[in-house]
Design a protein around this motif. Sequence first.
Motif, mmCIF file in Angstrom:
data_model
loop_
_atom_site.group_PDB
_atom_site.id
_atom_site.type_symbol
_atom_site.label_atom_id
_atom_site.label_comp_id
_atom_site.label_asym_id
_atom_site.label_seq_id
_atom_site.Cartn_x
_atom_site.Cartn_y
_atom_site.Cartn_z
ATOM 1 N N TRP A 1 44.614 -46.619 -84.684
ATOM 2 C CA TRP A 1 44.074 -45.895 -85.841
ATOM 3 C C TRP A 1 42.984 -46.711 -86.535
ATOM 4 O O TRP A 1 41.991 -46.162 -87.009
ATOM 5 C CB TRP A 1 45.200 -45.541 -86.796
ATOM 6 N N GLY A 2 43.176 -48.011 -86.588
ATOM 7 C CA GLY A 2 42.157 -48.861 -87.201
ATOM 8 C C GLY A 2 40.862 -48.856 -86.417
ATOM 9 O O GLY A 2 39.769 -48.770 -86.991
ATOM 10 N N SER A 3 40.956 -48.932 -85.084
ATOM 11 C CA SER A 3 39.749 -48.960 -84.263
ATOM 12 C C SER A 3 39.041 -47.610 -84.271
ATOM 13 O O SER A 3 37.806 -47.547 -84.296
ATOM 14 C CB SER A 3 40.099 -49.363 -82.825
ATOM 15 N N THR A 4 39.800 -46.528 -84.264
ATOM 16 C CA THR A 4 39.184 -45.204 -84.318
ATOM 17 C C THR A 4 38.490 -44.987 -85.658
ATOM 18 O O THR A 4 37.369 -44.458 -85.720
ATOM 19 C CB THR A 4 40.240 -44.106 -84.090
ATOM 20 N N LEU A 5 39.147 -45.407 -86.739
ATOM 21 C CA LEU A 5 38.534 -45.291 -88.057
ATOM 22 C C LEU A 5 37.234 -46.090 -88.134
ATOM 23 O O LEU A 5 36.253 -45.649 -88.748
ATOM 24 C CB LEU A 5 39.516 -45.779 -89.124
ATOM 25 N N SER A 6 37.213 -47.242 -87.487
ATOM 26 C CA SER A 6 36.020 -48.097 -87.540
ATOM 27 C C SER A 6 34.811 -47.425 -86.894
ATOM 28 O O SER A 6 33.669 -47.691 -87.291
ATOM 29 C CB SER A 6 36.303 -49.436 -86.858
ATOM 30 N N LEU A 7 35.045 -46.576 -85.913
ATOM 31 C CA LEU A 7 33.934 -45.857 -85.288
ATOM 32 C C LEU A 7 33.241 -44.959 -86.304
ATOM 33 O O LEU A 7 32.001 -44.871 -86.344
ATOM 34 C CB LEU A 7 34.438 -45.034 -84.102
ATOM 35 N N PHE A 8 34.032 -44.299 -87.148
ATOM 36 C CA PHE A 8 33.452 -43.437 -88.187
ATOM 37 C C PHE A 8 32.792 -44.279 -89.280
ATOM 38 O O PHE A 8 31.727 -43.923 -89.788
ATOM 39 C CB PHE A 8 34.532 -42.538 -88.784
ATOM 40 N N VAL A 9 33.440 -45.390 -89.637
ATOM 41 C CA VAL A 9 32.868 -46.259 -90.668
ATOM 42 C C VAL A 9 31.528 -46.818 -90.198
ATOM 43 O O VAL A 9 30.561 -46.881 -90.970
ATOM 44 C CB VAL A 9 33.837 -47.400 -91.021
ATOM 45 N N PHE A 10 31.468 -47.209 -88.930
ATOM 46 C CA PHE A 10 30.203 -47.734 -88.402
ATOM 47 C C PHE A 10 29.116 -46.667 -88.463
ATOM 48 O O PHE A 10 27.977 -46.956 -88.845
ATOM 49 C CB PHE A 10 30.382 -48.209 -86.961
ATOM 50 N N GLY A 11 29.467 -45.435 -88.095
ATOM 51 C CA GLY A 11 28.496 -44.350 -88.204
ATOM 52 C C GLY A 11 28.021 -44.163 -89.634
ATOM 53 O O GLY A 11 26.828 -43.930 -89.878
ATOM 54 N N GLY A 12 28.941 -44.297 -90.582
ATOM 55 C CA GLY A 12 28.573 -44.185 -91.989
ATOM 56 C C GLY A 12 27.663 -45.318 -92.441
ATOM 57 O O GLY A 12 26.702 -45.096 -93.200
ATOM 58 N N LEU A 13 27.956 -46.531 -91.963
ATOM 59 C CA LEU A 13 27.103 -47.667 -92.310
ATOM 60 C C LEU A 13 25.682 -47.490 -91.802
ATOM 61 O O LEU A 13 24.703 -47.735 -92.524
ATOM 62 C CB LEU A 13 27.698 -48.964 -91.738
ATOM 63 N N VAL A 14 25.574 -47.077 -90.559
ATOM 64 C CA VAL A 14 24.247 -46.875 -89.976
ATOM 65 C C VAL A 14 23.493 -45.791 -90.734
ATOM 66 O O VAL A 14 22.302 -45.937 -91.058
ATOM 67 C CB VAL A 14 24.360 -46.527 -88.480
ATOM 68 N N GLY B 1 27.374 -54.475 -83.206
ATOM 69 C CA GLY B 1 28.031 -53.224 -83.564
ATOM 70 C C GLY B 1 27.628 -52.049 -82.703
ATOM 71 O O GLY B 1 28.472 -51.319 -82.184
ATOM 72 N N LEU B 2 26.312 -51.861 -82.538
ATOM 73 C CA LEU B 2 25.836 -50.675 -81.830
ATOM 74 C C LEU B 2 26.227 -50.675 -80.359
ATOM 75 O O LEU B 2 26.622 -49.637 -79.817
ATOM 76 C CB LEU B 2 24.313 -50.570 -81.964
ATOM 77 N N TYR B 3 26.142 -51.833 -79.708
ATOM 78 C CA TYR B 3 26.483 -51.873 -78.289
ATOM 79 C C TYR B 3 27.980 -51.662 -78.027
ATOM 80 O O TYR B 3 28.348 -50.963 -77.076
ATOM 81 C CB TYR B 3 25.970 -53.161 -77.645
ATOM 82 N N PRO B 4 28.882 -52.240 -78.815
ATOM 83 C CA PRO B 4 30.293 -51.859 -78.639
ATOM 84 C C PRO B 4 30.542 -50.363 -78.839
ATOM 85 O O PRO B 4 31.333 -49.765 -78.111
ATOM 86 C CB PRO B 4 31.015 -52.698 -79.700
ATOM 87 N N VAL B 5 29.861 -49.753 -79.816
ATOM 88 C CA VAL B 5 30.005 -48.306 -80.005
ATOM 89 C C VAL B 5 29.469 -47.559 -78.793
ATOM 90 O O VAL B 5 30.076 -46.582 -78.314
ATOM 91 C CB VAL B 5 29.274 -47.854 -81.291
ATOM 92 N N ALA B 6 28.321 -48.010 -78.268
ATOM 93 C CA ALA B 6 27.773 -47.389 -77.055
ATOM 94 C C ALA B 6 28.744 -47.528 -75.890
ATOM 95 O O ALA B 6 28.921 -46.604 -75.088
ATOM 96 C CB ALA B 6 26.425 -48.020 -76.714
ATOM 97 N N GLY B 7 29.390 -48.706 -75.793
ATOM 98 C CA GLY B 7 30.392 -48.903 -74.744
ATOM 99 C C GLY B 7 31.553 -47.939 -74.880
ATOM 100 O O GLY B 7 32.062 -47.417 -73.882
ATOM 101 N N TRP B 8 31.968 -47.695 -76.118
ATOM 102 C CA TRP B 8 33.058 -46.735 -76.339
ATOM 103 C C TRP B 8 32.646 -45.340 -75.887
ATOM 104 O O TRP B 8 33.399 -44.648 -75.188
ATOM 105 C CB TRP B 8 33.445 -46.719 -77.813
ATOM 106 N N PHE B 9 31.469 -44.903 -76.283
ATOM 107 C CA PHE B 9 31.007 -43.577 -75.884
ATOM 108 C C PHE B 9 30.873 -43.465 -74.367
ATOM 109 O O PHE B 9 31.248 -42.440 -73.779
ATOM 110 C CB PHE B 9 29.659 -43.266 -76.551
ATOM 111 N N LEU B 10 30.339 -44.495 -73.720
ATOM 112 C CA LEU B 10 30.153 -44.450 -72.269
ATOM 113 C C LEU B 10 31.481 -44.376 -71.534
ATOM 114 O O LEU B 10 31.571 -43.782 -70.455
ATOM 115 C CB LEU B 10 29.369 -45.677 -71.801
ATOM 116 N N HIS B 11 32.528 -44.974 -72.100
ATOM 117 C CA HIS B 11 33.836 -44.966 -71.441
ATOM 118 C C HIS B 11 34.706 -43.779 -71.854
ATOM 119 O O HIS B 11 35.710 -43.500 -71.188
ATOM 120 C CB HIS B 11 34.592 -46.263 -71.744
#
Length: 747
Positions: free
Chosen positions: A607-620, A646-656
């Motif tokens: 839940w923490g890691s999933t929430l961080s994906l949204f928080v990162f989107g908000g930060l950007v 930050g951006l590359y780990p998020v890209a890695g998540w989307f790619l996987h």
Amino acid sequence: MAFQQDAQATGTAQDGHNLRRRNVPDHSSSNGSLTQAAPEVDNKKSQKPNTSILKTLDEWEFLIAPLLFTLVSFFTRMYKIGLSNIVTWDEAHFGKFGSHYLKREFYFDVHPPLGKMLVGLSGYMAGYNGSFEFKSGETYPEELNYTFMRLFNSTFGALCVPVAYYTARELNFRRSTVWLVTLMVLCENSYATISRFILLDSMLLFFTFTTVLCWARFHRLQNQSFSFEWFFWLLLSGISIGCVTSVKWVGLFCTALVGLYTAEDLWNKFGDLKMPQTTLASHLVARVVGLIFVPLLVYMFSFWVHFLVLENSGPGDAQMSSLFQANLRGTEVGKDSPLEVAFGSRATIKNMGYGGGLLHSHVQTYPEGSQQQQVTCYHHKDANNDWFFYPNRNEPLYNPEAPLVFPGDKSVIRLIHSQTGRNLHSHTVSAPVTKGDYEVSSYGNTTIGDEKDHWTVEVVSDAASRDRSKIRTLTTAFRLKHTSLGCYLRAGTVNLPQWGFKQIEVTCVKQNNPRDVYTHWNVEAHWNERLPAGDPGSYKSPFLRDFIHLNVAMMTSNNALVPDPDKQDDLASHFWQWPILHVGLRMCGWDDHIVKYFLLGNPAVYWGSTLSLFVFGGLVAWYLIRWQRGYEELKRSEIDYIHYGGLYPVAGWFLHYLPFVAMARVTYVHHYYPALYFAILTSGFVLDWVTRPLARKNRRLEWAVYGILYAVVIGMFVLFRAIVFGMQGKHQQWRHLKWFDKWRITD
């Protein structure tokens, strides 16, 4: 850079001037008189050892911390690993594949061979002879050291923890964040659970982790281009990419991430007008060699070893070409088969397309269309694969006493199914699935039929001879053109519905494409008492052809793993359930006498890691809006940190993750585990970023906040430890862990 200083700092902030001041008497006082400094000798002596120890620990933290984390990791992955003595979940598949390596029997699977070869290696090291069948739920025999095989696999899972630690360091996270990321990997229950069994996932995760580490380290060396260390990490990146792809094709998503970074990096260098063209060309060549050729060589090498070891005939033979099968030890393909086919010969005819099967027919009929007898392609040995070569109806009937006649290029023949006596037939009725092609059926018999039973042989090539006047067993590739309709017999990659037993659809394609290998056929086995036996092993199948053939067959079979609407799969799950930890997976039976394992993640981590994906989107979004409004509050170094940390780990998540959204195949919770790692890295970046002001102003408060996070992550792992180490007895005693209905820890 500000964040680099934060990353290096430990404890409370100290003023640099005070650090450099010597402890000497002060010659001034508040009233301007000289004063004598109080004696501090004893105090210094008492503090020096403590200060020295802390300083030493601080200096060697980069070795001490990962060592401690790794020791705990080995414990969590290996504690009570041999408790369950039954074949658990997919051990039934991968343990069996390991057995094939030990018996050197050729088999077929949808995954590349590296991980399964490592499973075979673990069995070899354990003294296992490959005789156990690994049936699901079956008890391991005493002579099979399954505990050692599991320990071998768990080692890969345990080593993910130190790799995660060093990756977080290379992403420039502060020490407190590095520890949190490492703890999230260490205390992720699903990682710990899946690493404890004879599966491929621990290896897949390990090589995914190493690929990200190599990429992160290589990026940090951009100012040292073409140095030894730069080349070293570039080469390691290529090797790691090759390894992760050689375990499962999911590794291609990790490859895509590195490829995305490389494309951006080269594009930036291309825009640097100060860079000499020779230097730019050198960068391009280095990356092509290191990140394309090296991974490809590693990938191909795993298949070369695969073919080298599996030299005996086995259950996967039919997926390969006839010529490949004929060179396996103990094979029946081509054994004692006459070299040249004559009228009256009985033969099996194999499609030469990648993963092609044997031309097949059975008494069942098409439910629609002509409703005549079905014709399919089938990969298993069966008497329904046998066909007789007969002359066409315009020639004299076949006479077994007459001189032999050998069909060849341009000959018009009939093929008669040996079990039902019906002719291979086509007509202008649409095929059942591929509506643009004509249906192929079995119709009539040796005396009843018409010109639509006629097929013209077109020889494409022959590995043994340039003579096209005859059809030779194994070596002659030929096409079958329908004499009346002008279409070509084809078996592609389309599977029939359940009424066709999910076998491959055979059609008559209207387009004339000589390069379409799915219209190419060869005689695989051949029987004719009037002809002498040949030597099928005289001709070798080239490695490159076998390599491509097997990979396309793997792709075709992987695409066929779609959910069966007629069957309920209680273990399958949907992509949307994974990030929110909506569902778990029972890895074995749930009877009271069975040691039970439930594949479920750590709620805090998920839940923490999933929430961080949204928080990162908000930060950007926040910084983009402020930038558009004219605010320039971010330094170049901070933008780079957001970009690469930050951006590359998020890209890695989307790619996987996104491929499983579009994927039609059946999916399970473990398919999310590589993507989860990138979500964990994203959470590390988000926490590192939002707590930067705290780290600058009050380090003690920062560590207090992180201490709470450490406690939550560890506490959740401890709470759910039973699903990792094994639940013994009645499952009702763990009812308190069933927070949601889909968490089927209890019924």
